[in-house]
Design an enzyme around this catalytic site. Structure first.
Site, PDB file in Angstrom:
ATOM      1  CE  LYS A   1      -3.816  -2.220   2.491  1.00 23.21           C
ATOM      2  NZ  LYS A   1      -4.652  -2.141   3.714  1.00 23.21           N
ATOM      3  CE1 TYR A  31      -9.492  -1.967   0.440  1.00 27.05           C
ATOM      4  CE2 TYR A  31      -8.952   0.091  -0.681  1.00 27.05           C
ATOM      5  CZ  TYR A  31      -8.572  -0.980   0.106  1.00 27.05           C
ATOM      6  OH  TYR A  31      -7.286  -1.062   0.560  1.00 27.05           O
ATOM      7  CG  ASN A  78      -3.300  -2.708   7.045  1.00 27.22           C
ATOM      8  OD1 ASN A  78      -3.098  -2.273   5.903  1.00 27.22           O
ATOM      9  ND2 ASN A  78      -4.386  -3.367   7.359  1.00 27.22           N
ATOM     10  CG  HIS A 119      -5.036  -6.025  -0.295  1.00 30.23           C
ATOM     11  ND1 HIS A 119      -6.252  -6.073   0.363  1.00 30.23           N
ATOM     12  CD2 HIS A 119      -5.151  -6.851  -1.370  1.00 30.23           C
ATOM     13  CE1 HIS A 119      -7.064  -6.894  -0.311  1.00 30.23           C
ATOM     14  NE2 HIS A 119      -6.417  -7.373  -1.361  1.00 30.23           N
ATOM     15  CD  GLU A 152      -8.453  -8.838  -3.588  1.00 30.63           C
ATOM     16  OE1 GLU A 152      -7.346  -9.363  -3.327  1.00 30.63           O
ATOM     17  OE2 GLU A 152      -9.179  -8.345  -2.717  1.00 30.63           O
TER      18      GLU A 152
END
Length: 159
Positions: free
Chosen positions: A13, A53, A116, A119, A132
Protein backbone atom coordinates in the site's frame (compact mmCIF):
# COMPACT_ATOMS: atom_id res chain seq x y z
CA UNK A 1 1.50 -24.00 -13.11
CA UNK A 2 2.10 -27.36 -11.48
CA UNK A 3 -0.68 -29.28 -9.81
CA UNK A 4 -0.14 -27.86 -6.31
CA UNK A 5 0.29 -24.23 -7.29
CA UNK A 6 -2.07 -21.40 -6.60
CA UNK A 7 -1.86 -17.72 -7.43
CA UNK A 8 -2.58 -14.96 -4.94
CA UNK A 9 -2.84 -11.17 -5.12
CA UNK A 10 -0.69 -8.96 -2.88
CA UNK A 11 -0.24 -5.20 -2.84
CA UNK A 12 2.18 -2.97 -0.95
CA UNK A 13 0.00 0.00 0.00
CA UNK A 14 1.03 3.68 -0.28
CA UNK A 15 2.43 3.73 3.28
CA UNK A 16 4.64 0.70 2.56
CA UNK A 17 5.90 2.30 -0.67
CA UNK A 18 6.60 5.64 1.04
CA UNK A 19 8.47 3.85 3.83
CA UNK A 20 10.68 2.02 1.29
CA UNK A 21 9.46 -1.44 2.33
CA UNK A 22 8.80 -2.86 -1.17
CA UNK A 23 12.17 -4.61 -1.43
CA UNK A 24 11.98 -6.12 2.06
CA UNK A 25 8.46 -7.39 1.45
CA UNK A 26 9.35 -8.90 -1.93
CA UNK A 27 12.41 -10.57 -0.35
CA UNK A 28 10.28 -12.21 2.34
CA UNK A 29 8.04 -13.91 -0.20
CA UNK A 30 11.01 -14.89 -2.39
CA UNK A 31 12.90 -16.34 0.58
CA UNK A 32 9.83 -18.31 1.62
CA UNK A 33 9.87 -19.98 -1.80
CA UNK A 34 6.94 -18.24 -3.47
CA UNK A 35 7.37 -17.18 -7.09
CA UNK A 36 6.45 -13.72 -8.38
CA UNK A 37 4.55 -14.08 -11.65
CA UNK A 38 3.39 -10.46 -11.97
CA UNK A 39 4.43 -7.09 -10.59
CA UNK A 40 3.27 -3.55 -11.30
CA UNK A 41 4.23 -0.23 -9.74
CA UNK A 42 1.21 1.99 -10.25
CA UNK A 43 -1.07 4.76 -9.08
CA UNK A 44 -4.61 3.55 -8.31
CA UNK A 45 -7.35 5.84 -9.63
CA UNK A 46 -10.77 6.45 -8.04
CA UNK A 47 -12.52 3.97 -10.31
CA UNK A 48 -10.16 1.07 -9.52
CA UNK A 49 -10.22 1.94 -5.81
CA UNK A 50 -14.03 1.80 -5.81
CA UNK A 51 -13.99 -1.59 -7.55
CA UNK A 52 -11.29 -2.97 -5.28
CA UNK A 53 -13.10 -1.94 -2.09
CA UNK A 54 -16.63 -2.39 -3.49
CA UNK A 55 -17.73 -4.71 -0.69
CA UNK A 56 -17.22 -1.86 1.81
CA UNK A 57 -19.13 0.77 -0.18
CA UNK A 58 -21.85 1.23 2.48
CA UNK A 59 -19.50 1.37 5.45
CA UNK A 60 -18.50 4.62 7.15
CA UNK A 61 -14.77 3.99 6.59
CA UNK A 62 -15.15 3.51 2.79
CA UNK A 63 -14.17 7.06 1.76
CA UNK A 64 -11.11 6.91 4.00
CA UNK A 65 -10.02 3.64 2.38
CA UNK A 66 -10.39 5.10 -1.10
CA UNK A 67 -8.56 8.32 -0.16
CA UNK A 68 -5.70 6.36 1.35
CA UNK A 69 -5.23 3.76 -1.41
CA UNK A 70 -5.18 6.56 -4.03
CA UNK A 71 -2.86 8.82 -1.98
CA UNK A 72 0.37 7.53 -3.53
CA UNK A 73 1.77 4.72 -5.65
CA UNK A 74 1.32 1.04 -4.77
CA UNK A 75 3.18 -2.10 -5.83
CA UNK A 76 0.71 -4.76 -7.00
CA UNK A 77 1.94 -8.35 -7.31
CA UNK A 78 0.81 -11.88 -8.06
CA UNK A 79 2.64 -14.66 -6.22
CA UNK A 80 2.46 -18.36 -7.00
CA UNK A 81 3.14 -21.43 -4.89
CA UNK A 82 1.59 -24.31 -2.99
CA UNK A 83 -1.38 -23.02 -0.99
CA UNK A 84 -0.09 -19.52 -1.76
CA UNK A 85 -3.06 -17.54 -0.42
CA UNK A 86 -2.93 -19.10 3.04
CA UNK A 87 0.89 -18.96 3.16
CA UNK A 88 0.88 -15.26 2.26
CA UNK A 89 -1.88 -14.42 4.76
CA UNK A 90 0.07 -16.08 7.56
CA UNK A 91 3.16 -14.03 6.63
CA UNK A 92 1.15 -10.79 6.43
CA UNK A 93 -0.49 -11.09 9.87
CA UNK A 94 -3.80 -9.79 11.19
CA UNK A 95 -5.64 -6.82 9.65
CA UNK A 96 -4.80 -4.83 12.78
CA UNK A 97 -1.00 -4.64 13.18
CA UNK A 98 -1.45 -4.42 16.98
CA UNK A 99 -2.79 -7.99 16.90
CA UNK A 100 -0.13 -9.27 14.47
CA UNK A 101 2.71 -11.41 15.76
CA UNK A 102 6.28 -10.14 15.48
CA UNK A 103 7.81 -11.80 12.43
CA UNK A 104 4.74 -11.09 10.30
CA UNK A 105 4.90 -8.18 7.86
CA UNK A 106 2.31 -6.14 9.75
CA UNK A 107 3.72 -7.19 13.13
CA UNK A 108 7.16 -5.93 12.08
CA UNK A 109 6.22 -2.82 10.11
CA UNK A 110 2.82 -1.60 11.33
CA UNK A 111 1.32 0.07 14.37
CA UNK A 112 -1.97 1.45 13.09
CA UNK A 113 -5.00 -0.26 11.53
CA UNK A 114 -5.34 2.43 8.86
CA UNK A 115 -1.63 2.16 7.95
CA UNK A 116 -1.13 -1.57 7.73
CA UNK A 117 1.41 -1.55 4.85
CA UNK A 118 0.09 -4.42 2.74
CA UNK A 119 -3.03 -5.98 1.24
CA UNK A 120 -3.33 -9.71 0.57
CA UNK A 121 -6.25 -11.71 -0.84
CA UNK A 122 -8.38 -13.46 1.76
CA UNK A 123 -8.07 -17.27 1.69
CA UNK A 124 -11.54 -17.56 3.23
CA UNK A 125 -13.16 -15.65 0.36
CA UNK A 126 -13.45 -18.16 -2.50
CA UNK A 127 -13.23 -15.82 -5.48
CA UNK A 128 -11.11 -13.04 -3.94
CA UNK A 129 -7.88 -14.00 -5.68
CA UNK A 130 -9.15 -14.24 -9.21
CA UNK A 131 -11.29 -11.13 -8.80
CA UNK A 132 -8.41 -9.06 -7.47
CA UNK A 133 -5.81 -10.44 -9.90
CA UNK A 134 -8.06 -9.62 -12.87
CA UNK A 135 -8.74 -6.10 -11.52
CA UNK A 136 -5.04 -5.27 -11.52
CA UNK A 137 -3.52 -7.52 -14.21
CA UNK A 138 -4.33 -8.66 -17.73
CA UNK A 139 -3.65 -12.35 -18.38
CA UNK A 140 -0.69 -11.50 -20.65
CA UNK A 141 0.99 -9.56 -17.82
CA UNK A 142 1.40 -12.75 -15.78
CA UNK A 143 4.45 -14.85 -16.59
CA UNK A 144 4.57 -18.64 -16.36
CA UNK A 145 8.09 -19.97 -15.73
CA UNK A 146 9.93 -22.64 -13.76
CA UNK A 147 11.92 -21.68 -10.69
CA UNK A 148 15.32 -23.39 -10.82
CA UNK A 149 15.09 -24.31 -7.13
CA UNK A 150 11.66 -25.94 -7.31
CA UNK A 151 13.00 -29.39 -6.45
CA UNK A 152 14.46 -27.94 -3.26
CA UNK A 153 11.17 -26.28 -2.30
CA UNK A 154 8.75 -29.13 -2.98
CA UNK A 155 9.22 -32.77 -2.05
CA UNK A 156 6.98 -34.13 -4.82
CA UNK A 157 8.23 -31.93 -7.69
CA UNK A 158 7.82 -34.15 -10.76
CA UNK A 159 10.03 -32.41 -13.30
Amino acid sequence: MSHHDERTFVMVKPDGVQRNLVGDIVSRFEERGLKMVGGKFMQIDQELAHEHYGEHEDKPFFDGLVDFITSGPVFAMVWEGADATRQVRSMVGETDPAESAPGTIRGDYGLDLGRNVIHASDHEDEGANEREISLFFDEDELVDYERVDATWLYEDEDH
